[in-house]
Design a protein around this motif. Structure first.
Motif, PDB file in Angstrom:
ATOM      1  N   ASP A  94       0.703  -1.202   0.059  1.00 18.26           N
ATOM      2  CA  ASP A  94      -0.054   0.147  -0.045  1.00 18.26           C
ATOM      3  C   ASP A  94       0.722   1.350   0.185  1.00 18.26           C
ATOM      4  OD1 ASP A  94       0.713  -0.127   2.698  1.00 18.26           O
ATOM      5  OD2 ASP A  94      -0.994   0.179   3.414  1.00 18.26           O
ATOM      6  N   ASN A  95       0.284   2.393  -0.447  1.00 21.37           N
ATOM      7  CA  ASN A  95       1.023   3.519  -0.432  1.00 21.37           C
ATOM      8  C   ASN A  95       0.252   4.501   0.586  1.00 21.37           C
ATOM      9  OD1 ASN A  95       2.353   5.887  -1.137  1.00 21.37           O
ATOM     10  ND2 ASN A  95       1.537   6.067  -3.343  1.00 21.37           N
ATOM     11  N   ARG A  96       0.844   4.448   1.760  1.00 20.25           N
ATOM     12  CA  ARG A  96       0.103   5.114   3.074  1.00 20.25           C
ATOM     13  C   ARG A  96      -1.329   4.939   3.331  1.00 20.25           C
ATOM     14  NH1 ARG A  96       2.223  10.653   1.113  1.00 20.25           N
ATOM     15  NH2 ARG A  96       4.051   9.898   0.076  1.00 20.25           N
ATOM     16  N   GLY A  97      -1.623   3.568   3.084  1.00 19.21           N
ATOM     17  CA  GLY A  97      -3.089   3.424   3.052  1.00 19.21           C
ATOM     18  C   GLY A  97      -3.803   3.322   1.747  1.00 19.21           C
ATOM     19  N   GLU A  98      -3.361   3.468   0.790  1.00 16.62           N
ATOM     20  CA  GLU A  98      -3.862   3.577  -0.409  1.00 16.62           C
ATOM     21  C   GLU A  98      -3.423   2.489  -1.292  1.00 16.62           C
ATOM     22  OE1 GLU A  98      -6.565   5.762  -1.551  1.00 16.62           O
ATOM     23  OE2 GLU A  98      -6.552   6.760   0.324  1.00 16.62           O
ATOM     24  N   GLY A  99      -4.391   1.777  -1.900  1.00 18.31           N
ATOM     25  CA  GLY A  99      -3.950   0.634  -2.947  1.00 18.31           C
ATOM     26  C   GLY A  99      -4.259   0.799  -4.195  1.00 18.31           C
ATOM     27  N   GLY A 100      -4.315  -0.287  -5.046  1.00 19.33           N
ATOM     28  CA  GLY A 100      -4.576   0.021  -6.439  1.00 19.33           C
ATOM     29  C   GLY A 100      -3.360   0.138  -7.244  1.00 19.33           C
ATOM     30  N   VAL A 101      -3.582  -0.062  -8.605  1.00 20.55           N
ATOM     31  CA  VAL A 101      -2.435  -0.233  -9.683  1.00 20.55           C
ATOM     32  C   VAL A 101      -1.703   1.226  -9.732  1.00 20.55           C
ATOM     33  CG1 VAL A 101      -2.040  -0.223 -12.193  1.00 20.55           C
ATOM     34  CG2 VAL A 101      -3.568  -1.631 -11.153  1.00 20.55           C
ATOM     35  N   LEU A 102      -2.441   2.250  -9.453  1.00 20.15           N
ATOM     36  CA  LEU A 102      -1.608   3.532  -9.815  1.00 20.15           C
ATOM     37  C   LEU A 102      -0.932   4.095  -8.555  1.00 20.15           C
ATOM     38  CD1 LEU A 102      -4.450   5.657 -11.597  1.00 20.15           C
ATOM     39  CD2 LEU A 102      -2.585   4.510 -12.502  1.00 20.15           C
ATOM     40  N   SER A 103      -1.546   3.739  -7.407  1.00 16.67           N
ATOM     41  CA  SER A 103      -0.968   3.946  -6.061  1.00 16.67           C
ATOM     42  C   SER A 103       0.494   3.087  -6.121  1.00 16.67           C
ATOM     43  CB  SER A 103      -1.771   3.329  -4.915  1.00 16.67           C
ATOM     44  OG  SER A 103      -1.156   3.784  -3.595  1.00 16.67           O
ATOM     45  N   LEU A 104       0.449   1.754  -6.487  1.00 13.85           N
ATOM     46  CA  LEU A 104       1.593   0.968  -6.507  1.00 13.85           C
ATOM     47  C   LEU A 104       2.473   1.526  -7.424  1.00 13.85           C
ATOM     48  CD1 LEU A 104       0.021  -2.608  -6.264  1.00 13.85           C
ATOM     49  CD2 LEU A 104       1.152  -1.174  -4.319  1.00 13.85           C
TER      50      LEU A 104
END
Length: 188
Positions: A94-104
């Motif tokens: 995760d990116n500071r609690g955010e997920g998904g393709v664009l966050s990764l």
């Protein structure tokens, strides 16, 4: 306690009850999101099972060995996919609690700044694959469900595609009201 201004009078509001409600709704949303992800994983083997049985039987009636072999492949594929891919990798990334393709993709670009153009391209392809899956999944699901009418009688064959298109048109027409709005109309 915090005070909120409702007109001319100040009303006390319990902060702890607000955070409890917010925590409860977050947990419900997380559970719903997991249901969507694993529900999508669960529907794909239904289509794969049918096609794999047709291929393994060579157009004939599938025997017990064909059925158990294809079923075993599907079960192990799901176990490996869910266990290794989702639980060990995807749920931990995760990116500071955010997920998904664009966050990764943003995380990868920070980790490899010299390769940011390549990572951007991979992120765009990943987002395109996700979008394609989101577009094709409803159509495939409705089409396969309507094709099930052929099991009842082959007389329904000419009506499969028109009925599928009608159902999809209705689904997408009411989709703009959201699940809450549709639930109010059609009941819980």
């Amino acid at each position: 306690m915090a005070l909120t201004n409702a007109g001319n009078e100040a009303e006390p509001v319990e902060q702890s009850s607000h955070s409890e409600v917010e925590q409860h709704s977050t947990k419900v949303l997380m559970l719903g999101a997991l249901g969507v992800v694993y529900g999508d994983i669960g529907t794909s083997p239904i289509y794969a099972f049918r096609e794999a049985l047709h291929a393994s039987a060579g157009g004939n009636v599938a025997n017990r060995g064909d059925i158990l072999g294809v079923l075993s492949l599907i079960i192990w594929s799901l176990m490996i996919t869910v266990t290794i891919k989702y639980i060990m990798f995807v749920l931990r990334a995760d990116n500071r609690g955010e997920g998904g393709v664009l966050s990764l993709m943003a995380l990868a670009r920070n980790g490899f700044p010299t390769r940011s153009a390549v990572i951007l391209g991979i992120g765009i392809v990943g987002a395109a694959l996700f979008f394609g899956d989101a577009v094709i999944t409803p159509a495939i699901s409705v089409l396969s469900a309507v094709e099930g009418m052929n099991v009842v009688t082959p007389t329904f064959q000419p009506y499969v595609v028109p009925l599928t298109l009608a159902i999809l048109a209705i689904v997408f027409a009411v989709q703009r009201f959201g699940t809450g709005g549709v639930g109010l109309v059609f009941g819980p």
